[in-house]
Design a protein around this motif. Structure first.
Motif, PDB file in Angstrom:
ATOM      1  N   ALA A  36     -35.571   5.400  -3.623  1.00 55.81           N
ATOM      2  CA  ALA A  36     -36.008   5.577  -2.233  1.00 55.81           C
ATOM      3  C   ALA A  36     -36.437   4.250  -1.637  1.00 55.81           C
ATOM      4  O   ALA A  36     -36.214   3.971  -0.456  1.00 55.81           O
ATOM      5  N   LYS A  37     -37.047   3.412  -2.457  1.00 54.91           N
ATOM      6  CA  LYS A  37     -37.508   2.101  -1.978  1.00 54.91           C
ATOM      7  C   LYS A  37     -36.309   1.200  -1.715  1.00 54.91           C
ATOM      8  O   LYS A  37     -36.259   0.475  -0.719  1.00 54.91           O
ATOM      9  N   VAL A  38     -35.333   1.277  -2.618  1.00 54.78           N
ATOM     10  CA  VAL A  38     -34.117   0.477  -2.467  1.00 54.78           C
ATOM     11  C   VAL A  38     -33.385   0.899  -1.187  1.00 54.78           C
ATOM     12  O   VAL A  38     -32.936   0.060  -0.404  1.00 54.78           O
ATOM     13  N   GLU A  39     -33.322   2.196  -0.964  1.00 54.83           N
ATOM     14  CA  GLU A  39     -32.617   2.721   0.215  1.00 54.83           C
ATOM     15  C   GLU A  39     -33.259   2.203   1.507  1.00 54.83           C
ATOM     16  O   GLU A  39     -32.567   1.779   2.435  1.00 54.83           O
ATOM     17  N   LEU A  40     -34.592   2.217   1.516  1.00 50.19           N
ATOM     18  CA  LEU A  40     -35.343   1.713   2.658  1.00 50.19           C
ATOM     19  C   LEU A  40     -34.953   0.263   2.961  1.00 50.19           C
ATOM     20  O   LEU A  40     -34.725  -0.129   4.107  1.00 50.19           O
ATOM     21  N   LEU A  41     -34.858  -0.532   1.909  1.00 47.38           N
ATOM     22  CA  LEU A  41     -34.579  -1.955   2.077  1.00 47.38           C
ATOM     23  C   LEU A  41     -33.134  -2.192   2.505  1.00 47.38           C
ATOM     24  O   LEU A  41     -32.870  -3.046   3.353  1.00 47.38           O
ATOM     25  N   LEU A  42     -32.223  -1.448   1.928  1.00 52.07           N
ATOM     26  CA  LEU A  42     -30.814  -1.640   2.287  1.00 52.07           C
ATOM     27  C   LEU A  42     -30.591  -1.257   3.751  1.00 52.07           C
ATOM     28  O   LEU A  42     -29.817  -1.897   4.467  1.00 52.07           O
ATOM     29  N   GLU A  43     -31.298  -0.225   4.192  1.00 54.86           N
ATOM     30  CA  GLU A  43     -31.237   0.187   5.593  1.00 54.86           C
ATOM     31  C   GLU A  43     -31.713  -0.950   6.503  1.00 54.86           C
ATOM     32  O   GLU A  43     -31.092  -1.260   7.518  1.00 54.86           O
ATOM     33  N   ALA A  44     -32.825  -1.556   6.124  1.00 58.15           N
ATOM     34  CA  ALA A  44     -33.380  -2.654   6.908  1.00 58.15           C
ATOM     35  C   ALA A  44     -32.415  -3.842   6.903  1.00 58.15           C
ATOM     36  O   ALA A  44     -32.158  -4.461   7.939  1.00 58.15           O
ATOM     37  N   ASP A  45     -31.870  -4.145   5.763  1.00 54.20           N
ATOM     38  CA  ASP A  45     -30.926  -5.254   5.626  1.00 54.20           C
ATOM     39  C   ASP A  45     -29.749  -5.049   6.579  1.00 54.20           C
ATOM     40  O   ASP A  45     -29.356  -5.943   7.323  1.00 54.20           O
ATOM     41  N   GLN A  99     -28.648 -14.838   6.922  1.00 52.07           N
ATOM     42  CA  GLN A  99     -29.311 -14.393   5.707  1.00 52.07           C
ATOM     43  C   GLN A  99     -30.430 -13.441   6.079  1.00 52.07           C
ATOM     44  O   GLN A  99     -31.116 -13.629   7.071  1.00 52.07           O
ATOM     45  N   VAL A 100     -30.544 -12.393   5.268  1.00 50.76           N
ATOM     46  CA  VAL A 100     -31.637 -11.447   5.469  1.00 50.76           C
ATOM     47  C   VAL A 100     -32.289 -11.232   4.101  1.00 50.76           C
ATOM     48  O   VAL A 100     -31.592 -11.004   3.114  1.00 50.76           O
ATOM     49  N   ALA A 101     -33.574 -11.374   4.058  1.00 54.35           N
ATOM     50  CA  ALA A 101     -34.306 -11.076   2.824  1.00 54.35           C
ATOM     51  C   ALA A 101     -35.294  -9.967   3.149  1.00 54.35           C
ATOM     52  O   ALA A 101     -36.031 -10.050   4.134  1.00 54.35           O
ATOM     53  N   VAL A 102     -35.277  -8.922   2.372  1.00 62.65           N
ATOM     54  CA  VAL A 102     -36.144  -7.776   2.623  1.00 62.65           C
ATOM     55  C   VAL A 102     -36.923  -7.466   1.357  1.00 62.65           C
ATOM     56  O   VAL A 102     -36.359  -7.455   0.258  1.00 62.65           O
ATOM     57  N   GLY A 103     -38.188  -7.229   1.504  1.00 65.55           N
ATOM     58  CA  GLY A 103     -39.001  -6.938   0.334  1.00 65.55           C
ATOM     59  C   GLY A 103     -39.908  -5.740   0.576  1.00 65.55           C
ATOM     60  O   GLY A 103     -40.311  -5.467   1.712  1.00 65.55           O
ATOM     61  N   TYR A 104     -40.179  -5.030  -0.485  1.00 65.30           N
ATOM     62  CA  TYR A 104     -41.117  -3.913  -0.440  1.00 65.30           C
ATOM     63  C   TYR A 104     -42.173  -4.174  -1.500  1.00 65.30           C
ATOM     64  O   TYR A 104     -41.850  -4.613  -2.613  1.00 65.30           O
ATOM     65  N   GLU A 155     -45.738   7.584   2.690  1.00 60.32           N
ATOM     66  CA  GLU A 155     -45.546   8.278   3.976  1.00 60.32           C
ATOM     67  C   GLU A 155     -45.632   7.307   5.152  1.00 60.32           C
ATOM     68  O   GLU A 155     -45.170   7.632   6.250  1.00 60.32           O
ATOM     69  N   PHE A 156     -46.185   6.129   4.932  1.00 61.02           N
ATOM     70  CA  PHE A 156     -46.251   5.110   5.984  1.00 61.02           C
ATOM     71  C   PHE A 156     -44.881   4.883   6.624  1.00 61.02           C
ATOM     72  O   PHE A 156     -44.757   4.677   7.825  1.00 61.02           O
ATOM     73  N   PHE A 157     -43.836   4.962   5.789  1.00 60.76           N
ATOM     74  CA  PHE A 157     -42.497   4.640   6.278  1.00 60.76           C
ATOM     75  C   PHE A 157     -41.857   5.799   7.045  1.00 60.76           C
ATOM     76  O   PHE A 157     -40.769   5.656   7.583  1.00 60.76           O
ATOM     77  N   ASP A 158     -42.550   6.960   7.096  1.00 58.10           N
ATOM     78  CA  ASP A 158     -42.075   8.025   7.970  1.00 58.10           C
ATOM     79  C   ASP A 158     -42.269   7.624   9.427  1.00 58.10           C
ATOM     80  O   ASP A 158     -41.504   8.010  10.305  1.00 58.10           O
ATOM     81  N   GLU A 159     -43.349   6.843   9.665  1.00 59.82           N
ATOM     82  CA  GLU A 159     -43.630   6.431  11.043  1.00 59.82           C
ATOM     83  C   GLU A 159     -43.135   5.022  11.327  1.00 59.82           C
ATOM     84  O   GLU A 159     -42.617   4.744  12.396  1.00 59.82           O
ATOM     85  N   ALA A 160     -43.338   4.116  10.369  1.00 64.93           N
ATOM     86  CA  ALA A 160     -42.915   2.732  10.576  1.00 64.93           C
ATOM     87  C   ALA A 160     -41.472   2.597  10.118  1.00 64.93           C
ATOM     88  O   ALA A 160     -41.189   2.637   8.928  1.00 64.93           O
ATOM     89  N   SER A 161     -40.554   2.432  11.065  1.00 65.13           N
ATOM     90  CA  SER A 161     -39.144   2.360  10.710  1.00 65.13           C
ATOM     91  C   SER A 161     -38.797   0.960  10.199  1.00 65.13           C
ATOM     92  O   SER A 161     -38.909  -0.030  10.926  1.00 65.13           O
ATOM     93  N   ALA A 162     -38.376   0.894   8.939  1.00 60.84           N
ATOM     94  CA  ALA A 162     -38.015  -0.393   8.341  1.00 60.84           C
ATOM     95  C   ALA A 162     -36.880  -1.034   9.128  1.00 60.84           C
ATOM     96  O   ALA A 162     -36.874  -2.243   9.377  1.00 60.84           O
ATOM     97  N   ALA A 163     -35.924  -0.212   9.546  1.00 61.43           N
ATOM     98  CA  ALA A 163     -34.779  -0.736  10.289  1.00 61.43           C
ATOM     99  C   ALA A 163     -35.224  -1.346  11.618  1.00 61.43           C
ATOM    100  O   ALA A 163     -34.721  -2.387  12.042  1.00 61.43           O
ATOM    101  N   GLU A 164     -36.189  -0.701  12.252  1.00 61.21           N
ATOM    102  CA  GLU A 164     -36.664  -1.206  13.540  1.00 61.21           C
ATOM    103  C   GLU A 164     -37.325  -2.570  13.382  1.00 61.21           C
ATOM    104  O   GLU A 164     -37.093  -3.496  14.164  1.00 61.21           O
ATOM    105  N   TYR A 165     -38.141  -2.718  12.355  1.00 61.14           N
ATOM    106  CA  TYR A 165     -38.771  -4.018  12.106  1.00 61.14           C
ATOM    107  C   TYR A 165     -37.717  -5.079  11.785  1.00 61.14           C
ATOM    108  O   TYR A 165     -37.829  -6.229  12.185  1.00 61.14           O
TER     109      TYR A 165
END
Lengths: 471, 445
Positions: A121-130, A142-147, A199-209
């Motif tokens: 789930a964490k990986v998915e969040l990051l790939l979405e953001a990437d 280049q995009v670097a994303v970390g959780y 649950e923080f990521f239900d509201e804070a969209s990784a992709a949006e950031y």
């Protein structure tokens, strides 16, 4: 599972007091963390760690001795207590500690323990953001994303009978986008976080950031070099609070005050800021990065008004300095880990909102710099001199937001800048950060509404007359 | 082999790892802070931890712990392997070929731990006493610290590597406060050595006082473009910021402003920069890096030309080169790429002669806001204080100014390098002499 058997903790405290020390305190910590990094659109790293240890502080005639260990076995801890009693120095001075009063606040509520969430789930969040960042175009190179997540559990036991626990769960996302055009490189980052569960990521969209970071990196490619000189500066609410944190907040920490090394020493009751400035440190705010149930000395956190309508009301104290300056504790005794002594630190620190909208403030400024977003900064506590990077700054021309500039910094003096705040906005916002002091990093929030400072020095490379000039 | 490492490696193997590496570190710390003639605090501790890296079909897993109970160690191995499952597989993820490690002497002062702590306490008290007795304007300090430590690293892997080394360091730090009328200035100085006896008490006190007093009465000057002389205390800090640009990892990931510039001029001809992991007296010196590759001296920039980057095993594989022995890490992290002793080589000119070349310019002594530099674009704008240079001599103090430019731009504008090499911690252990920069933008009134 308790962090430590209460009877063992008690035995350690008693052994540590054997040499006649006035006070002993055991701080036990267990911390688990996990980090996931995606670079080049692939999972680069998944790592995790376990930190577990204890620190024993004894105070004898005002002299503080500290010893820490990773060995939490009965024999290990008792031996540590022996060593503490033997290496501990005895001071001649009398001292008092600020008293632990009130009951602890419960730890922040976590709905979805991040430690129990699948790595997928964490990986998915990051790939979405990437993906979201890269969709902003080919100039995003280049995009670097970390959780990152951590859960820290602490226990404070002392010779006064205090036994308080706290648990702090934090999650954070980091997105860095690098844009390139004709060999020129610009970068931008976003790093939202909270003291919450996954649950923080239900509201804070990784992709949006991620999109925000990518857009800013691209915008910066078109930016002109910042001018240098002295001008009015409108500081926005995007991490703008770092300015108050660095330039004034540190000067209000009681260790600096008790040594007389800050410009705010002895100024309680005096006007230290413009009358429209009220500043607060509040360790009780819900889910914030710097929130604590109890601080790392077992003191319940509270809301402390630091400056009220321009008048200095209070400093921020740990127990030792509260005792030295005969002031009630404020729940600001914090430490990075069991390897560190507690010292006065900020929690969530911010300037209270005022009356104006951002539009009003800009419109009232004929010419200047709009520092919409600030980056890192630094301050000399003795002089109050500070410097900050402006990561998103615009020229203000004829009361309007003009062109984007890059490479700007703002330089000034904290106490003077406080007096020069002449407009305060109504758009208070807090942001997470890691504050460094004495080699210790602790999580804090910084915050402010948009404010205007009538005069600050702006550093940059643009529009500077050629040739040397005499001072 | 250390039994902890042995247990971890065999557990990792048994659980299916193709290869594994254990990095153990343990250390001791003694720190005393004094204030107003008394001990403020004293810290004495021994600490340890272990990190495990596993390789399964070129997928890397990593986990660390400070808990070395047998159960915790087995759990650690399982956790590292589990973490590795999610990583993408890459040919470059391998352990280095074991090489012979040459001894490196002078890293360790065996007596440091057995010195009576009281002597260390007295050293700190004496630092404060001297610092507050040299000048009537300096009556107080904000910080006086004596600290020392010993660190022991052991590294073992399933390719047969089993090496270790020990290192000690002692240092004294003074932050003095100068006061005059209603103005105050701070002055920082530090002294370092492998041993207590190598510390320069009189020197560090003098320097802290001079630094604080020297800036009293400082004022802003006009915004301008002027020649700038960087004192080594400022030069080392800029060099430290540059350090990450030499990382082969930053180059690969397009985060280095030196990417794509190999073999090209990136600095003025007067500039030669080396990373020397075997530098005698260098506090970052070490016999091998964080993966067990022998450490050595790497020429990064020679006469202004970029000759190479720093590499660990992974980045070297990816860029088709050899590891330069530049893996840096702690037990809490996988090997990254970083500098050790990073040195801008001294020239032959005297410092006074360098300053003598400037009619009107700024002598920069303190830099603020190093963390505001953009390491990717190289753009910076520091807060600075120092002295104005008039007719080739230091004149009145200057403060609350900015100096801005681009890191590469600055390197290219260096027109003078003095012979007064000095070191300080700034990312790595950085050494830089006084340098003259032809022209920079300074911001003030």
């Amino acid at each position: 599972m308790p962090l430590l058997d209460p009877s063992l903790a008690d035995a350690v405290i008693r052994r540590a007091l054997r040499s006649g020390a006035d006070f002993a305190e055991l701080f036990v910590e267990r911390k688990r963390n996990q980090a996931v990094t995606v670079e080049e659109s692939q999972v680069q790293r998944v790592s995790s760690g376990n930190d577990r240890g204890a620190g024993l502080r004894i105070i004898h005639g005002g002299v503080v001795s500290y010893i820490y260990t990773e060995d939490l076995s009965d024999t290990g801890l008792l031996k540590t207590a022996e060593v503490a009693a033997s290496v501990g120095r005895r001071g001649g001075g009398r001292f008092a500690l600020g008293q632990v009063v009130d009951t602890p606040h419960p730890p922040q509520e976590v709905e979805l323990d991040p430690g129990g969430v699948d790595v997928e789930a964490k990986v998915e969040l990051l790939l979405e953001a990437d993906q979201a960042a890269r969709e902003k175009g080919g100039e995003i190179r280049q995009v670097a994303v970390g959780y990152g997540e951590s859960r820290q559990e602490v226990l404070v036991v002392n010779s006064e009978g205090v036994q308080h626990q706290d648990a702090r769960t934090r999650v954070r996302l980091m997105v860095q986008a690098v844009a390139e055009r004709n060999g020129e490189i610009q970068t931008a980052m976003e790093a939202p976080g909270a003291q919450r569960g996954f649950e923080f990521f239900d509201e804070a969209s990784a992709a949006e950031y991620a999109r925000m970071a990518a857009e800013r990196a691209l915008m910066l490619l078109d930016a002109a070099p910042s001018p240098a000189g002295t001008m009015p500066v409108v500081v926005g609410n995007e991490f703008g609070g770092v300015l108050f944190h660095e330039a004034c907040g540190h000067g209000l920490e009681a260790d600096f005050v008790s040594k007389g090394s800050t410009v705010f020493t002895g100024k309680v009751g005096q006007t230290v800021a413009s009358p429209i400035v009220t500043a607060i440190d509040d360790g009780t705010l819900k889910a914030r990065w710097g929130t604590l149930g109890v601080d790392d000395e077992g003191v319940p956190t509270r809301r402390t008004v630091l400056i009220q309508d321009g008048v200095l009301v209070s400093y921020m104290f740990d127990r030792l300095r509260a005792g030295q300056l005969a002031h009630p504790v404020t729940g600001n005794g914090r430490r990075q880990s069991y390897q560190h002594l507690p010292i006065p630190r900020m929690t969530n620190t911010f300037i209270a909102p005022g009356a104006h909208s951002v539009e009003d403030i800009i419109a009232a400024t004929p010419r200047g710099l709009y520092a919409r977003k600030l980056g890192a900064g630094q301050v000399d506590v003795v002089t109050g001199d500070f410097v900050f990077a402006v990561t998103e700054g615009y020229l203000i021309e004829a009361g309007r937001v003009g062109r984007l500039v890059r490479g700007a910094t703002i330089v000034g003096n904290g106490p003077r800048a406080l007096h020069r705040i002449d407009m305060v906005g109504n758009d208070l916002k807090l942001a997470p950060g890691t504050c460094g002091k004495d080699g210790q990093g602790v999580p804090v929030s910084v915050g402010q509404p948009t404010i205007r400072i009538s005069e600050l020095t702006v550093g940059g490379t643009g529009v500077v007359p050629a040739g040397a000039m005499r001072p | 082999m250390n039994p902890i490492a042995e247990r971890l490696l065999s557990r990792a193997r048994a659980q299916g790892a193709d290869a594994a590496e254990a990095y153990l570190s343990r250390g001791t710390e003694f720190t005393v802070k004094v204030f107003n003639g008394e001990i403020e605090s004293l810290v004495s501790a021994a600490s340890r931890g272990v990190g495990l890296r596993t390789f399964s079909e070129h997928r890397v897993g990593f986990a660390y712990t400070s808990d070395t109970d047998a159960d915790a160690l087995d759990a650690l191995a399982d956790e590292a392997l589990r973490n590795g499952r999610y990583n993408h597989a890459e040919e470059a993820n391998v352990l280095p070929e074991p090489e012979v490690i040459e001894e490196l002497s002078g890293l360790y002062a065996p007596d440091l731990g057995s010195i009576d702590p009281q002597r260390k306490v007295e050293f700190a008290l004496e630092m404060e006493r001297v610092a507050t007795s040299l000048d009537p304007r300096v009556r107080r300090v904000s910080d006086v610290v004596y600290s020392d430590g010993a660190g022991h690293v052991e590294l073992a892997n399933t390719r047969g590597l089993d090496v270790g080394f020990e290192r000690t360091v002692a240092y004294g730090v003074i932050d003095a406060i100068a006061e005059q009328d209603s103005e105050r200035q701070s002055g920082f100085a530090f002294t370092y050595s492998r041993d207590l006896d190598g510390l320069d008490l009189a020197g560090v006190a003098r320097e802290a006082v001079d630094n604080a007093v020297g800036l009293l009465g400082g004022r802003r000057v006009r915004t301008a473009r002027v020649p700038v002389v960087l004192h080594p205390d400022a030069g080392t800090m800029i060099l430290g910021v540059m350090g990450s640009s030499f990382s082969g990892e930053a180059v690969l990931k397009r985060r280095s402003l030196l990417a794509g510039k190999l073999g090209q001029p990136v600095a003025a001809p007067a500039v030669t920069i080396v990373d020397d992991a075997r530098l005698p007296g260098g506090l970052a010196s070490r016999p091998f890096d964080g993966e067990g590759v022998p450490a050595r001296r790497i020429e990064l920039v020679k006469d202004g030309m970029l000759l190479g980057y720093l590499q660990n095993t992974y980045t070297a594989r990816r860029s088709g080169g050899q590891s330069t022995g530049s893996a840096v890490r702690s037990y809490k992290s996988v090997p990254e790429v970083g500098v050790t002793n990073l040195v801008l080589q001294p020239g032959t000119q005297k410092r006074d002669d360098i300053i003598g070349r400037v009619d009107d310019g700024l002598h920069v002594e303190q830099l603020h806001g190093l963390n505001t530099v953009n390491p990717v674009s190289g753009e910076f704008s520091f807060g600075v204080s120092g002295h104005w240079i008039r007719d080739g001599r230091l004149a009145e103090p200057v403060r609350e100014m900015t100096v801005a430019g681009n890191l590469i731009g600055v390197l290219k504008l260096i027109v003078g390098v003095a012979d007064d090499l000095r070191f300080r911690f700034a990312g790595g252990f950085c050494g830089c002499p006084t340098v003259l920069i032809e022209e920079l933008a300074i911001g003030g009134d």
